[in-house]
Design a protein around this motif. Structure first.
Motif, PDB file in Angstrom:
ATOM      1  N   ALA A  47     -71.909  20.770  33.845  1.00 53.06           N
ATOM      2  CA  ALA A  47     -72.879  20.871  32.751  1.00 53.06           C
ATOM      3  C   ALA A  47     -72.515  22.048  31.859  1.00 53.06           C
ATOM      4  CB  ALA A  47     -74.288  21.052  33.309  1.00 53.06           C
ATOM      5  N   PRO A  48     -72.432  21.835  30.547  1.00 50.53           N
ATOM      6  CA  PRO A  48     -72.119  22.953  29.646  1.00 50.53           C
ATOM      7  C   PRO A  48     -73.245  23.981  29.657  1.00 50.53           C
ATOM      8  CG  PRO A  48     -72.762  21.006  28.392  1.00 50.53           C
ATOM      9  CD  PRO A  48     -72.650  20.574  29.830  1.00 50.53           C
ATOM     10  N   ALA A  49     -72.878  25.268  29.600  1.00 52.11           N
ATOM     11  CA  ALA A  49     -73.880  26.333  29.665  1.00 52.11           C
ATOM     12  C   ALA A  49     -74.801  26.292  28.443  1.00 52.11           C
ATOM     13  CB  ALA A  49     -73.175  27.682  29.770  1.00 52.11           C
ATOM     14  N   GLN A  50     -74.234  26.209  27.269  1.00 55.58           N
ATOM     15  CA  GLN A  50     -75.013  26.138  26.032  1.00 55.58           C
ATOM     16  C   GLN A  50     -74.450  24.988  25.195  1.00 55.58           C
ATOM     17  OE1 GLN A  50     -74.566  30.108  24.449  1.00 55.58           O
ATOM     18  NE2 GLN A  50     -76.515  30.748  25.328  1.00 55.58           N
ATOM     19  N   PRO A  51     -74.841  23.755  25.520  1.00 55.73           N
ATOM     20  CA  PRO A  51     -74.199  22.595  24.886  1.00 55.73           C
ATOM     21  C   PRO A  51     -74.460  22.536  23.386  1.00 55.73           C
ATOM     22  CG  PRO A  51     -76.144  21.914  26.109  1.00 55.73           C
ATOM     23  CD  PRO A  51     -75.923  23.354  26.440  1.00 55.73           C
ATOM     24  N   GLU A  52     -73.396  22.286  22.643  1.00 57.48           N
ATOM     25  CA  GLU A  52     -73.491  22.005  21.219  1.00 57.48           C
ATOM     26  C   GLU A  52     -72.700  20.741  20.935  1.00 57.48           C
ATOM     27  OE1 GLU A  52     -72.914  25.074  18.402  1.00 57.48           O
ATOM     28  OE2 GLU A  52     -74.194  26.514  19.454  1.00 57.48           O
ATOM     29  N   VAL A  53     -72.966  20.118  19.806  1.00 58.25           N
ATOM     30  CA  VAL A  53     -72.265  18.900  19.397  1.00 58.25           C
ATOM     31  C   VAL A  53     -71.734  19.108  17.985  1.00 58.25           C
ATOM     32  CG1 VAL A  53     -74.349  17.785  18.531  1.00 58.25           C
ATOM     33  CG2 VAL A  53     -72.408  16.382  19.241  1.00 58.25           C
ATOM     34  N   LEU A  54     -70.531  18.595  17.735  1.00 53.28           N
ATOM     35  CA  LEU A  54     -69.898  18.731  16.419  1.00 53.28           C
ATOM     36  C   LEU A  54     -70.306  17.561  15.534  1.00 53.28           C
ATOM     37  CD1 LEU A  54     -67.745  20.001  14.486  1.00 53.28           C
ATOM     38  CD2 LEU A  54     -66.077  18.487  15.588  1.00 53.28           C
ATOM     39  N   LEU A  55     -70.725  17.861  14.323  1.00 48.14           N
ATOM     40  CA  LEU A  55     -71.030  16.841  13.325  1.00 48.14           C
ATOM     41  C   LEU A  55     -70.159  17.103  12.107  1.00 48.14           C
ATOM     42  CD1 LEU A  55     -74.941  16.894  13.569  1.00 48.14           C
ATOM     43  CD2 LEU A  55     -73.371  15.271  14.638  1.00 48.14           C
ATOM     44  N   ARG A 103     -70.194  21.187  11.035  1.00 45.52           N
ATOM     45  CA  ARG A 103     -70.897  22.269  11.722  1.00 45.52           C
ATOM     46  C   ARG A 103     -71.164  21.802  13.144  1.00 45.52           C
ATOM     47  NH1 ARG A 103     -77.167  22.392   9.670  1.00 45.52           N
ATOM     48  NH2 ARG A 103     -77.058  24.385  10.773  1.00 45.52           N
ATOM     49  N   SER A 104     -71.435  22.733  14.019  1.00 46.00           N
ATOM     50  CA  SER A 104     -71.902  22.358  15.360  1.00 46.00           C
ATOM     51  C   SER A 104     -73.364  22.762  15.484  1.00 46.00           C
ATOM     52  CB  SER A 104     -71.064  23.026  16.442  1.00 46.00           C
ATOM     53  OG  SER A 104     -71.222  24.437  16.443  1.00 46.00           O
ATOM     54  N   LEU A 105     -74.124  21.947  16.208  1.00 42.88           N
ATOM     55  CA  LEU A 105     -75.543  22.182  16.401  1.00 42.88           C
ATOM     56  C   LEU A 105     -75.866  22.226  17.885  1.00 42.88           C
ATOM     57  CD1 LEU A 105     -77.408  19.881  13.835  1.00 42.88           C
ATOM     58  CD2 LEU A 105     -77.380  22.373  13.872  1.00 42.88           C
ATOM     59  N   PRO A 106     -76.779  23.088  18.309  1.00 45.00           N
ATOM     60  CA  PRO A 106     -77.255  23.019  19.696  1.00 45.00           C
ATOM     61  C   PRO A 106     -77.896  21.663  19.953  1.00 45.00           C
ATOM     62  CG  PRO A 106     -77.966  25.054  18.632  1.00 45.00           C
ATOM     63  CD  PRO A 106     -77.407  24.180  17.550  1.00 45.00           C
ATOM     64  N   VAL A 107     -77.683  21.161  21.153  1.00 50.47           N
ATOM     65  CA  VAL A 107     -78.234  19.853  21.490  1.00 50.47           C
ATOM     66  C   VAL A 107     -79.749  19.838  21.305  1.00 50.47           C
ATOM     67  CG1 VAL A 107     -78.715  18.371  23.479  1.00 50.47           C
ATOM     68  CG2 VAL A 107     -76.373  19.096  23.004  1.00 50.47           C
ATOM     69  N   ILE A 108     -80.407  20.935  21.663  1.00 50.91           N
ATOM     70  CA  ILE A 108     -81.866  20.968  21.578  1.00 50.91           C
ATOM     71  C   ILE A 108     -82.352  20.709  20.156  1.00 50.91           C
ATOM     72  CG2 ILE A 108     -81.956  23.459  21.177  1.00 50.91           C
ATOM     73  CD1 ILE A 108     -84.369  21.357  23.349  1.00 50.91           C
ATOM     74  N   ALA A 109     -81.534  21.058  19.147  1.00 53.28           N
ATOM     75  CA  ALA A 109     -81.943  20.859  17.753  1.00 53.28           C
ATOM     76  C   ALA A 109     -81.929  19.389  17.354  1.00 53.28           C
ATOM     77  CB  ALA A 109     -81.027  21.657  16.828  1.00 53.28           C
ATOM     78  N   LEU A 110     -81.259  18.562  18.137  1.00 56.76           N
ATOM     79  CA  LEU A 110     -81.166  17.136  17.814  1.00 56.76           C
ATOM     80  C   LEU A 110     -82.126  16.279  18.632  1.00 56.76           C
ATOM     81  CD1 LEU A 110     -77.265  16.953  17.688  1.00 56.76           C
ATOM     82  CD2 LEU A 110     -78.800  16.821  15.732  1.00 56.76           C
ATOM     83  N   LEU A 111     -82.768  16.873  19.629  1.00 58.42           N
ATOM     84  CA  LEU A 111     -83.614  16.090  20.533  1.00 58.42           C
ATOM     85  C   LEU A 111     -85.043  16.013  20.003  1.00 58.42           C
ATOM     86  CD1 LEU A 111     -82.293  17.347  23.989  1.00 58.42           C
ATOM     87  CD2 LEU A 111     -81.801  15.187  22.823  1.00 58.42           C
ATOM     88  N   ASP A 112     -85.188  15.387  18.829  1.00 56.46           N
ATOM     89  CA  ASP A 112     -86.519  15.147  18.280  1.00 56.46           C
ATOM     90  C   ASP A 112     -86.914  13.704  18.539  1.00 56.46           C
ATOM     91  OD1 ASP A 112     -84.920  13.760  16.539  1.00 56.46           O
ATOM     92  OD2 ASP A 112     -85.226  15.134  14.843  1.00 56.46           O
ATOM     93  N   ASP A 113     -87.899  13.204  17.827  1.00 58.63           N
ATOM     94  CA  ASP A 113     -88.372  11.837  18.067  1.00 58.63           C
ATOM     95  C   ASP A 113     -87.339  10.785  17.693  1.00 58.63           C
ATOM     96  OD1 ASP A 113     -90.751  12.762  19.023  1.00 58.63           O
ATOM     97  OD2 ASP A 113     -91.835  12.532  17.123  1.00 58.63           O
ATOM     98  N   ASP A 114     -86.450  11.105  16.745  1.00 55.60           N
ATOM     99  CA  ASP A 114     -85.488  10.110  16.274  1.00 55.60           C
ATOM    100  C   ASP A 114     -84.115  10.253  16.925  1.00 55.60           C
ATOM    101  OD1 ASP A 114     -87.284   8.935  14.464  1.00 55.60           O
ATOM    102  OD2 ASP A 114     -86.889  10.523  13.002  1.00 55.60           O
TER     103      ASP A 114
END
Length: 571
Positions: free
Chosen positions: A272-280, A324-335
């Motif tokens: 598991a990544p310590a502070q997961p981010e995803v590249l967009l 940019r890369s974003l923390p996964v938590i920033a993408l985990l909204d309703d959509d």
């Protein structure tokens, strides 16, 4: 011959090169190869060699059945293979004609250590395509190849495989992918895909066939990043660190050409990544001009540069308008919307205003140039039209004043390819050649290039910028002896509408030009030069008008965007 190609290869293991194996396939009597077909293929192979013959026949078959297959362009296949990185074991579960696996296999004399003893695995639901891919890879690569026919999701041919890399261009928007019968399949680690989410089933199949730490790259429709029916699966892919990047490609990158498709880069988590981010990332700005397709060099450089920086550090600083890369938590909204355009910062206002100023200045210069190049008034229409003695291209060839060459289907030279789309749109060489032993035809300054399909009256004189490119398919090259024939005089008369009409033949679906029947007048060289200068000026005027149109479109679109996003003030 071309239309029967898959029939001839319906049972490839009987005569495939060493290292090729295929799942057994029942061959119906109606699909057995005919003796004339095999004799013709053998004669062609003795003349051109096995690789070149295969690529020629495959190209003919694909040209004759353009709607039957979904192809992955070579430039896109190369980008996907580079994103996956060197791999010893590679799988393509929807292989088509094998473009992705060819891109993943080494083509140099000495493979990298991680590609030594490489094994390629291919599967396709269409038996003909599985057979074609197996033979193609066996002919073109040193890797061991296994090709199997069958529905990958319902009847996986490689259930025990744990590959280093998976490359896949899956079928899009399939409702009948096995939703009902596969409800309890072990591959759905990240959630059971909805009936409308066939692409997420392919994503999870790819992850299931990877070793821990292995990489998968899939071509995806943009809707897969945002449909509400797939948000739970997308969320779990993010939480567990499996989805590493989403890249929005330019329009025209692959079929369907009117949609900006996405690339998903996934990695089977080994921890598991310590502070997961995803590249967009979004490289839609490199769409290119005309019909030549995207600017693949710019696309490749931008995507690989962003991916390598992100993959090495686990994060990427903002690159406005690009990545940019974003923390996964920033993408985990309703959509759980992963569309890059929704999350990328726009270019800075200063950058946007600077680009608009540059476009405006270039447009002004181009319009002034077009005005200066506007053709002079015609001569007195009361004067009778001249009556010249005429000759044809065929007669000039026989007399030695012209050499005619046709475009090749492959080659070993690593040079850009001038395609028929490039000639029609006036853009630079944008194509690539499939690897073969064939010697490509390279253009030289003063050559005249003519497309033979489509019914248009087009002839392009090769300049220093285009010289050295390989001649693509559906093009004819005319190389004049410039001591006897002016290239611009030749090209100008070949563009005459009536001239093209009388030299064209018509089939049920296409118009083909017989270049040797095109006519031009017999004139002394000094008269040719005068006509050539006039034709050259017309060509410059034509190109200036097209350039002005493109710049005008850019300026208008930029002004609308600037006014609506606040980077341009109304005053």
């Amino acid at each position: 011959m071309a239309s029967a190609l898959p029939s001839a290869f319906a049972s490839p293991s009987a005569f495939a090169p060493p290292g090729f194996s295929s799942a057994p396939t029942e061959v119906r009597p109606s699909l057995l190869p005919s003796t004339p077909l095999l004799r013709g293929a053998a004669e062609l192979a003795s003349e051109l060699g096995a690789r070149q013959t295969f690529e020629f026949l495959l190209g003919r078959h694909l040209d004759a059945n353009p709607r039957q297959y979904t192809l992955t362009p070579a430039d896109l296949a190369g980008l996907m293979a580079d994103l996956a990185g060197p791999a010893r074991t590679v799988l393509d579960p929807a292989c088509g004609t094998g473009a992705l696996l060819r891109a993943a296999a080494p083509d140099g004399p000495a493979p990298r250590p991680e590609q030594a003893d490489q094994r390629l695995h291919a599967q396709d639901a269409v038996p003909d395509l599985a057979a074609l891919t197996g033979l193609r890879l066996a002919l073109h690569t040193r890797a061991g190849t296994r090709a199997a026919a069958g529905d990958t999701l319902r009847a996986d041919a490689f259930p025990e495989l744990r590959a280093d890399a998976v490359l896949c261009h899956p079928p899009f928007n399939e409702r009948n992918w096995g939703h009902d019968e596969l409800a309890y399949d072990a591959r759905w680690e990240y959630g059971f895909p909805a009936r409308t989410e066939s692409e997420l089933a392919w994503v999870q199949h790819a992850l299931a066939r990877l070793r821990d730490g292995g990489t998968a790259v899939l071509l995806m429709p943009p809707a897969a990043a945002s449909r509400r029916s797939g948000r739970r699966v997308r969320a779990d892919l993010l939480r567990r660190g499996a989805l590493r990047a989403v890249v929005a490609l330019p329009v025209g990158a692959a079929p369907p050409y009117n949609i900006a498709l996405h690339l998903w880069v996934l990695r089977r988590p080994d921890k598991a990544p310590a502070q997961p981010e995803v590249l967009l990332a979004d490289v839609g700005q490199f769409a290119g001009e005309g019909r030549g397709g995207p600017d693949w060099r710019a696309v490749r450089d931008a995507v690989l540069d962003a991916w390598r920086d992100f993959d090495g550090a686990g994060r990427l600083d903002e690159r406005p308008g690009l990545a940019r890369s974003l923390p996964v938590i920033a993408l985990l909204d309703d959509d759980v919307d992963l569309s890059p355009a929704r999350h990328l910062p726009p270019p800075t206002a200063a950058d946007g205003a600077g680009r608009l100023t540059d476009v405006r200045e270039r447009l002004g210069e181009t319009l002034r140039l077009a005005a200066d190049l506007t053709p002079a008034p015609a001569h007195d229409p009361a004067q009778p039209a001249p009556r010249w003695p005429l000759t044809t291209v065929g007669e000039l060839v026989r007399g030695g004043a012209l050499v005619v060459r046709t475009g090749t289907h492959g080659g070993h030279a690593r040079v850009p390819v001038l395609t028929d789309h490039d000639v029609l749109s006036g853009t630079g060489p944008s194509g690539t050649l499939p690897e073969s032993d064939e010697e490509p035809v390279l253009t030289e300054p003063g050559d005249v290039v003519v497309p033979v399909l489509g019914g248009g009256s087009v002839a392009r004189v090769v300049d220093d910028a285009t010289a050295g490119a390989a001649l693509g398919r559906n093009l004819v090259l005319l190389r004049p002896d410039q001591a006897a024939l002016d290239p611009w005089f030749l090209a100008g008369f070949l563009r005459g509408t009536a001239n093209n009409r009388q030299a064209s033949s018509y089939a049920s679906t296409a118009t083909r030009l017989d270049v040797r029947r095109l006519q031009l007048p017999r004139l002394p060289l000094d008269a040719q030069h005068r006509y050539g200068a006039r034709f050259r000026a017309l060509d410059e005027f034509d190109r200036a008008l097209k350039r002005a149109g493109r710049l005008g479109d850019q300026l208008v679109r930029g002004m609308y965007d600037g006014l609506t996003d606040g980077s341009v003030a109304p005053d």
